[in-house]
Design an enzyme around this catalytic site. Structure first.
Site, short mmCIF file in Angstrom:
data_model
loop_
_atom_site.label_atom_id
_atom_site.label_comp_id
_atom_site.label_asym_id
_atom_site.label_seq_id
_atom_site.Cartn_x
_atom_site.Cartn_y
_atom_site.Cartn_z
N LYS A 1 -7.74 11.87 43.63
CA LYS A 1 -7.77 10.73 42.71
C LYS A 1 -6.37 10.14 42.70
O LYS A 1 -5.38 10.87 42.85
CB LYS A 1 -8.11 11.22 41.29
CG LYS A 1 -8.56 10.13 40.37
CD LYS A 1 -10.04 9.88 40.54
CE LYS A 1 -10.51 8.70 39.74
NZ LYS A 1 -11.95 8.46 39.91
N GLY B 1 -28.02 1.25 29.14
CA GLY B 1 -27.07 0.62 30.07
C GLY B 1 -27.83 0.01 31.23
O GLY B 1 -28.43 0.75 32.02
N GLY C 1 -26.88 -1.85 33.95
CA GLY C 1 -25.97 -2.38 34.97
C GLY C 1 -26.38 -1.92 36.36
O GLY C 1 -27.57 -1.74 36.63
N VAL D 1 -26.33 0.87 37.89
CA VAL D 1 -27.14 2.09 37.97
C VAL D 1 -28.48 1.89 37.26
O VAL D 1 -29.55 2.13 37.82
CB VAL D 1 -26.38 3.29 37.35
CG1 VAL D 1 -27.24 4.54 37.36
CG2 VAL D 1 -25.07 3.54 38.10
N GLY D 2 -28.42 1.41 36.01
CA GLY D 2 -29.61 1.32 35.16
C GLY D 2 -30.71 0.43 35.70
O GLY D 2 -31.88 0.81 35.73
P1 NAD Z 1 -22.02 -1.42 35.00
O1 NAD Z 1 -20.77 -1.95 34.41
O2 NAD Z 1 -22.64 -2.12 36.15
O3 NAD Z 1 -23.14 -1.34 33.85
C1 NAD Z 1 -22.94 -0.73 32.63
C2 NAD Z 1 -24.00 -1.22 31.65
O4 NAD Z 1 -23.89 -0.49 30.45
C3 NAD Z 1 -23.91 -2.68 31.27
O5 NAD Z 1 -25.22 -3.21 31.20
C4 NAD Z 1 -23.27 -2.64 29.87
O6 NAD Z 1 -23.65 -3.78 29.09
C5 NAD Z 1 -23.88 -1.38 29.35
N1 NAD Z 1 -23.19 -0.73 28.23
C6 NAD Z 1 -21.87 -0.56 28.01
N2 NAD Z 1 -21.67 0.15 26.88
C7 NAD Z 1 -22.90 0.43 26.39
C8 NAD Z 1 -23.38 1.16 25.27
N3 NAD Z 1 -22.53 1.73 24.41
N4 NAD Z 1 -24.72 1.26 25.07
C9 NAD Z 1 -25.59 0.70 25.93
N5 NAD Z 1 -25.20 0.01 27.04
C10 NAD Z 1 -23.87 -0.11 27.26
O7 NAD Z 1 -21.73 0.10 35.32
P2 NAD Z 1 -22.50 1.06 36.36
O8 NAD Z 1 -21.84 0.96 37.67
O9 NAD Z 1 -23.95 0.83 36.23
O10 NAD Z 1 -22.10 2.48 35.77
C11 NAD Z 1 -22.74 3.00 34.61
C12 NAD Z 1 -22.30 4.45 34.43
O11 NAD Z 1 -22.65 5.21 35.58
C13 NAD Z 1 -20.80 4.67 34.24
O12 NAD Z 1 -20.63 5.80 33.41
C14 NAD Z 1 -20.32 5.03 35.64
O13 NAD Z 1 -19.15 5.82 35.60
C15 NAD Z 1 -21.50 5.85 36.12
N6 NAD Z 1 -21.63 5.92 37.57
C16 NAD Z 1 -21.76 4.79 38.32
C17 NAD Z 1 -21.90 4.90 39.69
C18 NAD Z 1 -22.08 3.67 40.54
O14 NAD Z 1 -22.35 3.85 41.73
N7 NAD Z 1 -22.00 2.47 40.03
C19 NAD Z 1 -21.89 6.17 40.31
C20 NAD Z 1 -21.77 7.31 39.52
C21 NAD Z 1 -21.63 7.16 38.15
#
Ligand code: NAD
Length: 369
Positions: free
Chosen positions: A77, A177, A179, A181-182
């Site tokens: 990191k 969430g 985003g 992932v979701g």
């Molecule tokens: P993103 O920014 O694309 O989406 C995050 C979503 O969560 C958004 O819709 C935001 O409005 C929502 N959000 C924020 N705070 C919130 C809350 N308190 N309650 C409900 N919704 C909330 O992020 P992402 O890339 O989808 O990542 C989401 C999580 O997954 C993070 O913890 C990230 O570390 C983890 N993650 C992501 C990846 C990846 O490939 N993108 C891989 C491993 C882990």
């Protein structure tokens, strides 16, 4: 005097390197934890308030995650101590100088993290030839656009559902969430017949026992609007999605959202961790006590890092999907078969792989008498 070896244990860290370029104001730290499985991959974070200890802990998390995912990579990191809201030209200067400073640290391959993106990775690759999460023109696979992590999470959920003898068709699920992932995991589970009964973003939640329209919710989010703007469904406050009874509950937003204080409100059979550390240790133990299966983050959300590793080795998007599917299904099965707390089983699996790899490496041998 500060003890430079205060993090040292049987796995690492191999090196913690401090970089200081006074003329540029570049202040950075690179933590390379364990490289027995191969050169470390881990994000470059740009933030004003990260400590060396955090950099080490994040590097260790990557050691375990990469090993659990079965990748030929260790964990690292890096952090540039700065506010990412600087001008583009200042950012490029700082990141290029950082890339030059780590040119000889060949055991570390940077990827995007908070405050950095694919353009930053392109600058690094241009300077020293090593980075993942690149733009497509440079061989990058856009993992968030294709939904690599959501795809892996859906595969892990399918394996867990079989283990629970719970058909996915008709299973009710909630996504916290919506985003990168979701929204992808929601789409893929719906393709298998599961029904999204609740979802939330940072501004609020929405629920419908008859199922929400995932394509419409995705279009809303992609046009910059909120889930609550969806015309049908019950509007909820942001954190109320925890109270929706369902078969599968998917945290895909923030760390520590399920804790001792609210775990009793969760009524589900399976928690599939898309976000990193969404449940506190106390909440995970309580869920296990109640017979709720928890798929730990570093098994279930490894799709992104598997995709990055495939990119690094010159693979295509199709081969990335193949590797994610195969590795996540195998690892989920192994963790479920081991029994006990899934997180403990996943940690044991990762450590066993690292220790086996260490035994093959010359400098990891204990001194011979
Ligand atoms: P993103 O920014 O694309 O989406 C995050 C979503 O969560 C958004 O819709 C935001 O409005 C929502 N959000 C924020 N705070 C919130 C809350 N308190 N309650 C409900 N919704 C909330 O992020 P992402 O890339 O989808 O990542 C989401 C999580 O997954 C993070 O913890 C990230 O570390 C983890 N993650 C992501 C990846 C990846 O490939 N993108 C891989 C491993 C882990």
């Amino acid at each position: 005097m500060e003890d430079a070896f205060r993090f040292a244990d049987e796995l690492g860290p191999l090196k913690i390197v401090q970089i200081w370029r006074p003329a540029l104001g570049l202040k950075a730290v690179v933590a390379i934890d364990n490289v027995a499985c191969g050169p470390s991959i881990g994000g470059l974070r740009m933030a004003p308030d990260v400590t060396v200890e955090e950099a080490f802990r994040l590097a260790r998390a990557m050691t375990l995650k990469n090993a659990a995912a079965g990748l030929p990579h260790g964990g690292g990191k890096s952090v540039i101590f700065a506010d990412p809201k600087m001008s583009q030209i200042e950012k490029e200067t700082l990141i290029r100088a950082f890339a030059g400073s780590i040119a000889d640290l060949t055991e570390y391959i940077p990827g995007p993290d908070m405050g950095t993106d694919e353009l930053a990775m392109a600058w690094i690759k241009d300077e020293n030839g090593r980075a993942v999460g690149l733009p497509p023109e440079l061989g990058g696979i856009p993992l968030d656009v294709i939904g690599a992590t959501g795809f892996g999470l859906a595969a892990a959920i399918e394996v867990a559902a079989e283990y629970l003898s719970m058909p996915l068709s008709g299973a009710k699920f909630v996504v916290q969430g919506f985003g990168s992932v979701g929204k992808h995991v929601a789409r893929l589970l719906a393709e298998k017949g599961a029904v999204l009964v609740g979802a939330s973003d940072s501004q609020g939640g929405i629920a419908d026992d008859n199922g929400l329209d995932i394509a419409r919710l995705t279009t809303l989010k992609e046009s910059g609007r909120a889930l609550r703007d969806h015309p049908s469904g019950r509007k909820l406050s942001r954190d109320a999605v925890i109270d929706i009874p369902c078969d599968i509950w998917i945290p895909a937003a923030r760390p520590d959202v399920i804790s001792g204080a609210n775990v009793a409100r969760l009524s589900t059979r399976l928690v599939a961790q898309g976000a990193n550390i969404p449940c506190t240790a106390e909440a995970e133990t309580e869920l296990a006590r109640r017979g709720v299966l928890v798929l730990p983050d570093f098994i279930a959300n490894a799709g992104g890092v598997i995709c990055a590793a495939v990119e690094y080795h010159g693979g295509t998007e199709a081969s990335a999907f193949g590797a994610i599917d195969e590795k996540i299904r195998t690892n989920t099965r192994a963790v479920l078969k081991a029994g006990g707390l899934p997180r403990a089983a996943a940690l044991a699996l990762a450590r066993e792989r690292i220790e086996r790899a260490m035994r093959t490496r010359r400098w990891h041998h204990k001194a011979r008498r």
